[in-house]
Design a protein around this motif. Structure first.
Motif, PDB file in Angstrom:
ATOM      1  N   LEU A  60      40.446  47.938  45.216  1.00 17.04           N
ATOM      2  CA  LEU A  60      41.864  48.579  45.390  1.00 17.04           C
ATOM      3  C   LEU A  60      41.549  50.159  46.119  1.00 17.04           C
ATOM      4  N   SER A  61      40.463  50.712  45.623  1.00 14.90           N
ATOM      5  CA  SER A  61      40.011  51.986  45.948  1.00 14.90           C
ATOM      6  C   SER A  61      39.659  52.066  47.580  1.00 14.90           C
ATOM      7  N   VAL A 207      43.314  43.463  53.137  1.00 14.17           N
ATOM      8  CA  VAL A 207      43.780  42.594  52.307  1.00 14.17           C
ATOM      9  C   VAL A 207      43.074  42.321  51.114  1.00 14.17           C
ATOM     10  N   GLN A 208      43.659  42.559  49.943  1.00 12.04           N
ATOM     11  CA  GLN A 208      42.946  42.123  48.381  1.00 12.04           C
ATOM     12  C   GLN A 208      43.719  40.932  48.170  1.00 12.04           C
ATOM     13  N   PHE A 209      43.443  39.737  47.815  1.00 10.14           N
ATOM     14  CA  PHE A 209      44.185  38.524  47.268  1.00 10.14           C
ATOM     15  C   PHE A 209      43.388  37.689  46.350  1.00 10.14           C
ATOM     16  N   ILE A 229      40.578  25.289  42.408  1.00 11.00           N
ATOM     17  CA  ILE A 229      39.636  26.272  43.338  1.00 11.00           C
ATOM     18  C   ILE A 229      40.257  27.707  43.219  1.00 11.00           C
ATOM     19  N   PHE A 230      39.463  28.616  43.145  1.00 10.45           N
ATOM     20  CA  PHE A 230      39.860  30.019  43.407  1.00 10.45           C
ATOM     21  C   PHE A 230      39.585  30.703  44.905  1.00 10.45           C
ATOM     22  N   ILE A 231      40.815  31.130  45.208  1.00 14.68           N
ATOM     23  CA  ILE A 231      40.568  31.855  46.453  1.00 14.68           C
ATOM     24  C   ILE A 231      40.698  33.297  46.721  1.00 14.68           C
ATOM     25  N   PHE A 232      39.555  34.109  47.120  1.00 16.57           N
ATOM     26  CA  PHE A 232      39.622  35.204  47.069  1.00 16.57           C
ATOM     27  C   PHE A 232      39.496  35.948  48.404  1.00 16.57           C
ATOM     28  N   LEU A 233      40.668  36.898  48.704  1.00 15.65           N
ATOM     29  CA  LEU A 233      40.405  37.532  50.118  1.00 15.65           C
ATOM     30  C   LEU A 233      40.182  39.027  49.758  1.00 15.65           C
ATOM     31  N   LEU A 234      38.905  39.539  49.863  1.00 13.52           N
ATOM     32  CA  LEU A 234      38.639  40.760  49.386  1.00 13.52           C
ATOM     33  C   LEU A 234      37.954  41.656  50.355  1.00 13.52           C
ATOM     34  N   PHE A 235      38.317  42.919  50.428  1.00 11.46           N
ATOM     35  CA  PHE A 235      37.877  43.618  51.420  1.00 11.46           C
ATOM     36  C   PHE A 235      37.092  44.882  50.710  1.00 11.46           C
ATOM     37  N   ASN A 236      35.929  45.079  51.133  1.00 12.26           N
ATOM     38  CA  ASN A 236      35.054  46.011  50.567  1.00 12.26           C
ATOM     39  C   ASN A 236      33.897  46.520  51.579  1.00 12.26           C
ATOM     40  N   ARG A 276      51.218  37.749  46.479  1.00 14.04           N
ATOM     41  CA  ARG A 276      50.062  38.462  45.683  1.00 14.04           C
ATOM     42  C   ARG A 276      48.995  39.421  46.440  1.00 14.04           C
ATOM     43  N   PHE A 277      49.735  39.472  47.843  1.00 10.21           N
ATOM     44  CA  PHE A 277      48.749  40.605  48.568  1.00 10.21           C
ATOM     45  C   PHE A 277      49.191  41.916  48.079  1.00 10.21           C
ATOM     46  N   ILE A 278      47.914  42.636  48.364  1.00 11.16           N
ATOM     47  CA  ILE A 278      47.637  43.984  48.328  1.00 11.16           C
ATOM     48  C   ILE A 278      47.073  44.484  49.511  1.00 11.16           C
TER      49      ILE A 278
END
Length: 313
Positions: A60-61, A207-209, A229-236, A276-278
């Motif tokens: 998130l940060s 996008v974080q999801f 199934i788990f779906i993760f869209l993560l930005f780092n 569920r988008f951030i």
């Protein structure tokens, strides 16, 4: 809780005056209070605190602004319930839900929260545990809401639909709780009951999801009953990662292989669950007028050009 109920009513109750109909329904739903949640990690009966589904420090940060705020898609309850709007929320509260007790929240997630972030088995299992616990929390609330509506003195024109969904969610709750217990024991013992794949070729949308997909039917003739199934869209660290994780069973593995090979279906599922988008402010600023309105529309967007370009088509 409200999001699932809105989708349910929106889909099964087509009406020219649907916004008024939805508001009447939701005013009743809002009066139903959520029950106090327990930790339940390895049977823990301590009261759950507000846990982050998506890490505040790691993810998130990375997309927050100078005020430590991110943007979430929120329902426009005061106006058109069939529309969303971008709402600012501080990273301290964004994606929080009654997850784990303070002791277990710290014990389980400290290993990657305070260290160097790496997408590995440890991270995938613990992120999946968070997402699974959130789904369980939402189902608990939905079951209580359905039960209240079914057994209320007031008659409902959609009572058969309410009962059908009540029984369906009760079954899902038992399945999810079993998965949660198995995953909890695996994490506690340092085991490995999951597998995952990382898809790198996605645009850096910031996008974080995080979402669990549970199939109960078939896709293109492929039997996928009770595939998870788990779906993760993560930005780092300037990179967007699409991660698919599943339990080590043949049915779930078939679903993961299918989605990897048929990204259109994967993208459709992600965007249909866009609530569920951030997202970052930069992401919002990058949208043109058409794409901006598409994000805020409650309808499916699989025919829109935004759907095709969001994941790199």
């Amino acid at each position: 809780m409200l999001e699932n109920m809105i989708k349910l009513i929106n889909y099964y109750s087509p009406s020219e005056n649907k916004n008024k109909y939805l508001k009447e329904k939701l005013n009743k739903l809002k009066s139903i209070k959520s029950e106090q949640k327990l930790c339940n990690f390895l049977g823990c009966k301590e009261v759950a605190i507000d846990s982050h589904e998506i890490s505040k420090g790691i993810f998130l940060s990375q997309i927050s602004d100078e005020n430590n705020e991110v943007n979430i898609l929120a329902r426009d309850f005061k106006g058109n319930i069939r529309r969303f709007y971008f709402k600012k929320e501080n990273v301290k509260s964004a994606t929080t839900f009654p997850g784990f007790c303070a002791a277990h929240d710290k014990k389980i997630f400290t290993s990657f929260e305070n260290g160097t972030f790496t997408i590995n088995q440890d991270f995938v299992q613990k992120q999946s545990l968070r997402t699974l616990k959130k789904e369980i929390s939402l189902i608990h609330d939905e079951i209580k809401t359905l039960s209240t509506l079914i057994f209320s003195p007031e008659k409902h024109e959609d009572i058969r639909l309410l009962k059908k969904n009540y029984h369906g969610q009760a079954k899902n709750l038992k399945r999810y709780q079993k998965l949660f217990n198995n995953l909890s024991h695996s994490i506690d013992k340092g085991g490995s009951i999951m597998q995952f794949k990382i898809i790198d070729d996605v645009p850096n949308n910031m996008v974080q999801f995080s979402k669990l997909r549970h199939d109960i039917e078939t896709i293109l003739g492929i039997p996928l009953k009770h595939a998870y199934i788990f779906i993760f869209l993560l930005f780092n660290d300037g990179k967007q990662k699409l991660i698919l994780a599943t339990f080590k069973d043949k049915t779930s593995n078939k679903l993961m292989e299918f989605l990897v090979q048929n990204k259109y279906f994967l993208n459709e599922y992600i965007l249909i669950n866009k609530e569920r988008f951030i997202v970052s402010q930069n992401f919002i600023n990058s949208l043109d007028h058409v794409d901006y309105n598409t994000m805020l529309d409650d309808n499916k967007i699989i025919q829109n050009k935004f759907f095709l370009k969001f994941m790199g088509f």
